[in-house]
Design an enzyme around this catalytic site. Sequence first.
Site, short mmCIF file in Angstrom:
data_model
loop_
_atom_site.label_atom_id
_atom_site.label_comp_id
_atom_site.label_asym_id
_atom_site.label_seq_id
_atom_site.Cartn_x
_atom_site.Cartn_y
_atom_site.Cartn_z
N THR A 1 -43.22 29.89 -48.15
CA THR A 1 -43.52 28.60 -47.53
C THR A 1 -42.83 27.52 -48.36
O THR A 1 -42.66 27.65 -49.57
CB THR A 1 -45.03 28.33 -47.46
OG1 THR A 1 -45.56 28.12 -48.79
CG2 THR A 1 -45.77 29.50 -46.80
N GLY A 2 -42.41 26.45 -47.69
CA GLY A 2 -41.62 25.45 -48.41
C GLY A 2 -40.33 26.06 -48.91
O GLY A 2 -39.85 25.72 -50.00
N GLY A 3 -39.75 26.95 -48.11
CA GLY A 3 -38.57 27.67 -48.54
C GLY A 3 -37.27 27.20 -47.93
O GLY A 3 -36.27 27.92 -47.99
N THR A 4 -37.27 26.01 -47.35
CA THR A 4 -36.05 25.52 -46.71
C THR A 4 -35.26 24.55 -47.58
O THR A 4 -34.26 23.98 -47.14
CB THR A 4 -36.38 24.83 -45.37
OG1 THR A 4 -37.32 23.77 -45.61
CG2 THR A 4 -36.96 25.82 -44.38
N SER A 5 -35.70 24.37 -48.82
CA SER A 5 -34.96 23.49 -49.74
C SER A 5 -35.34 23.86 -51.17
O SER A 5 -36.26 24.65 -51.41
CB SER A 5 -35.27 22.01 -49.47
OG SER A 5 -36.63 21.73 -49.75
N GLY A 6 -34.63 23.28 -52.11
CA GLY A 6 -34.97 23.42 -53.52
C GLY A 6 -35.05 24.84 -54.01
O GLY A 6 -34.29 25.73 -53.61
N GLY B 1 -37.27 27.08 -53.47
CA GLY B 1 -37.65 28.05 -52.45
C GLY B 1 -36.45 28.60 -51.72
O GLY B 1 -36.35 29.82 -51.49
N SER C 1 -47.87 23.41 -61.33
CA SER C 1 -47.06 22.35 -61.93
C SER C 1 -47.49 22.18 -63.38
O SER C 1 -48.59 22.59 -63.77
CB SER C 1 -47.26 21.04 -61.17
OG SER C 1 -46.67 19.95 -61.86
N TYR D 1 -52.30 14.16 -58.02
CA TYR D 1 -51.36 15.28 -57.94
C TYR D 1 -51.74 16.37 -58.95
O TYR D 1 -51.78 17.56 -58.61
CB TYR D 1 -49.95 14.78 -58.21
CG TYR D 1 -48.91 15.87 -58.23
CD1 TYR D 1 -48.61 16.59 -57.07
CD2 TYR D 1 -48.24 16.20 -59.41
CE1 TYR D 1 -47.65 17.60 -57.09
CE2 TYR D 1 -47.28 17.20 -59.43
CZ TYR D 1 -47.00 17.91 -58.27
OH TYR D 1 -46.07 18.91 -58.29
#
Length: 249
Positions: free
Chosen positions: A12-17, A19, A137, A150
Amino acid sequence: MNRFENKRILITGGTSGMGLEAAKMIVEEGGEVAVTGTTQDHLDEAGKALPSGSLVLRNDASDPEAAKELGAKVKEQMGAIDGLWLNAGYGKFGPTEEVEVDFFDNMHNVNVRGPVLQMAELMPALTDGGAVLLTSSVAPYLGQAEGAVYAATKGAVSALTRSWASALAPRDIRVNSVAPGPIDTNFMNGMGFSDDEKEQFLEQIQEQVPLGRLGTSKEAAQVALFLLSDQASYVSGSEYMVDGGMTMR
């Protein structure tokens, strides 16, 4: 090296950075990947970067119904998964006196409620002996004045890691987390900084890093892939810092 040969991994969140970097490396090492994202430009980028046959899914971790949709799509299109990286996240900094309901909810919904609901839906799809990874984090360890909310959400992720490691141990499924420090990704674009504030913030952060620089997406992804692979077969309930030594000070 083909650590992921015949393995199916969902990020998940694998379309940038980091990931997306990890997804590309998984494919290079013989695996199949599915990635999720929310913005069209990132979905398009992932579609171009990954080979045909890879699943690129629009899915918003902040939407509670999206977790059910994700579970159904994975079951329909992948059948089962050998690894799961719950990487979707959102961060924003601000003074405590300016925290409002939306400020809190937006981060909590993506960073905490999102992975909790996704895990509930995807757990049946995980193969016994597989691996789960969460993205925490360094924020919970730094005590940054404007990062309280955060940091609190990422502290919750660290707690989930340990609890899920216990819950899934009977199925020989390992659960770990990776805690990035200052990584050079587009993550900071959503933090609400102006360009000048962003530059100043990064300069301050780099001064706190013993290695004296930002990490790269690839460096973070390499640690993530170790934890998702069988090379970490006796590692569970652990959190790996990828921060250039930042939290040792």
